[in-house]
Enzyme design. Sequence first.
Site, PDB file in Angstrom:
ATOM      1  N   ASP A   1      27.519  24.922  -4.430  1.00 31.92           N
ATOM      2  CA  ASP A   1      26.808  25.827  -3.518  1.00 31.92           C
ATOM      3  C   ASP A   1      27.812  26.537  -2.612  1.00 31.92           C
ATOM      4  OD1 ASP A   1      24.596  26.942  -2.049  1.00 31.92           O
ATOM      5  OD2 ASP A   1      25.009  25.469  -0.488  1.00 31.92           O
TER       6      ASP A   1
ATOM      7  N   ASP B   1      38.190  20.926  -0.600  1.00 26.36           N
ATOM      8  CA  ASP B   1      38.758  21.704   0.511  1.00 26.36           C
ATOM      9  C   ASP B   1      39.898  22.585   0.009  1.00 26.36           C
ATOM     10  OD1 ASP B   1      40.147  19.361  -0.003  1.00 26.36           O
ATOM     11  OD2 ASP B   1      40.595  18.915   2.091  1.00 26.36           O
TER      12      ASP B   1
ATOM     13  N   ASP C   1      29.376  30.696  -2.886  1.00 29.87           N
ATOM     14  CA  ASP C   1      29.268  31.711  -1.833  1.00 29.87           C
ATOM     15  C   ASP C   1      30.629  32.332  -1.534  1.00 29.87           C
ATOM     16  OD1 ASP C   1      26.541  31.569  -1.427  1.00 29.87           O
ATOM     17  OD2 ASP C   1      26.699  31.390   0.752  1.00 29.87           O
TER      18      ASP C   1
ATOM     19  N   TYR D   1      21.579  16.915  -2.954  1.00 28.51           N
ATOM     20  CA  TYR D   1      20.364  17.711  -2.724  1.00 28.51           C
ATOM     21  C   TYR D   1      19.096  16.903  -2.998  1.00 28.51           C
ATOM     22  CZ  TYR D   1      22.206  22.434  -1.988  1.00 28.51           C
ATOM     23  OH  TYR D   1      22.796  23.553  -1.474  1.00 28.51           O
TER      24      TYR D   1
ATOM     25  N   LYS E   1      35.780  15.547  -4.336  1.00 34.75           N
ATOM     26  CA  LYS E   1      36.558  14.943  -3.248  1.00 34.75           C
ATOM     27  C   LYS E   1      36.912  13.513  -3.655  1.00 34.75           C
ATOM     28  CE  LYS E   1      37.382  15.796   0.712  1.00 34.75           C
ATOM     29  NZ  LYS E   1      38.683  16.203   1.333  1.00 34.75           N
TER      30      LYS E   1
END
Length: 358
Positions: free
Chosen positions: A247, A223, A251, A141, A191
């Site tokens: 983030d 993932d 959600d 970010y 990851k």
Amino acid sequence: MSKSILILPGDGIGQEVTTSMVEVLNFLIEKYCLDFVVNTMSVGGTAYNEYGTPLPIKVLEKAKESDAILFGAVGGTEWDHLDWDDRPENALLSLRKELNLFANLRPAFLFNELSEASPLKKEIINDLDILIVRELTGGIYFGEPRGIISNESPKYAFNTMIYNEDEIRRIAKVAFESAQKRNGRLCSVEKANVLEVSKFWRSILTEISKDYPDVELSHQLADNAAMQLVLDPNQFDVIVASNLFGDILSDIAATLTGSIGMLPSASLDSSLKGMYEPCHGSAPDIAGQDLANPIAMIASLSMALKYSLGQEHVSDKIDMAISSFIKKGYRTKDIAIDENYLKTSEVANKLITTIENE
Ligand code: IPM
Ligand code: MG
């Protein structure tokens, strides 16, 4: 010594949910004689319309001197055409960065009475209670260099995912300590099969886990974690992740509960000053219609009382009132199963009555 609260309603339903929250806050201040100084200012698109910037300097300064900021929501189609610097969302990212709010706590819990609202089957989702700890001031970010190069062919764009060890250590510490206060399980998500920054993240987490023998640390690839959250969300207690992965996962986790209008969040600095905001956005489609669910905002006030304002006991009263509200069958439109629901402006009073009659 008095504590200072800054209220930033922002845009869209941010305005209405904040009005409800302030009703509860004023009631609590009076009932428990709380020594709070409360200010309200504009932020986001509303501030842009008034002052030509989504985060006026005087708002940033007031935010820096406040113990807790209660932030509604920002954004709306009206401001979508603006350059990034002027967009409402930029106010949010600037506040996080300028105030060093590196630790974002995003609880996702289900009231079993609302399991019908979840997209998952009852037997999978019941009793869900997860805490996502998201790193909020670093990673891709904010990483430099970043940019869009348009004067070369082919044109290209790039961002940088970067963490130094101190940034990882401090968020890891928050995550391990949160797990200690809960069920003692921490899953770190990255990851590491592809990204150097993730391998580094994993090695630091593993190293720090030696200081927390009472916490069981596991690692999942992002993932797979996304899939596991949907397949078997109850395997998780606390999840810690970088800014970007946090983030995305938060959600998913919020959606599992079927009621994003119920979920609060906290963004804290190292001295536990913080900004508190509902997980939902500004919802321009229902703004101004008295239809929004103010509970996430009111639950955010509860988190502020607990973490930044030294009033855990008062925070518990709000949580109890919310729980009783749901158990009594009160619903707002987002969680209603029929046309029988309360307006935004009717919710605070129900919660206040519950606390009064307790
Ligand atoms: C969030 C939001 C923000 C983010 C946006 C609005 C910039 O999605 O708080 O999760 O990506 O952090
Ligand atoms: Mg998000």
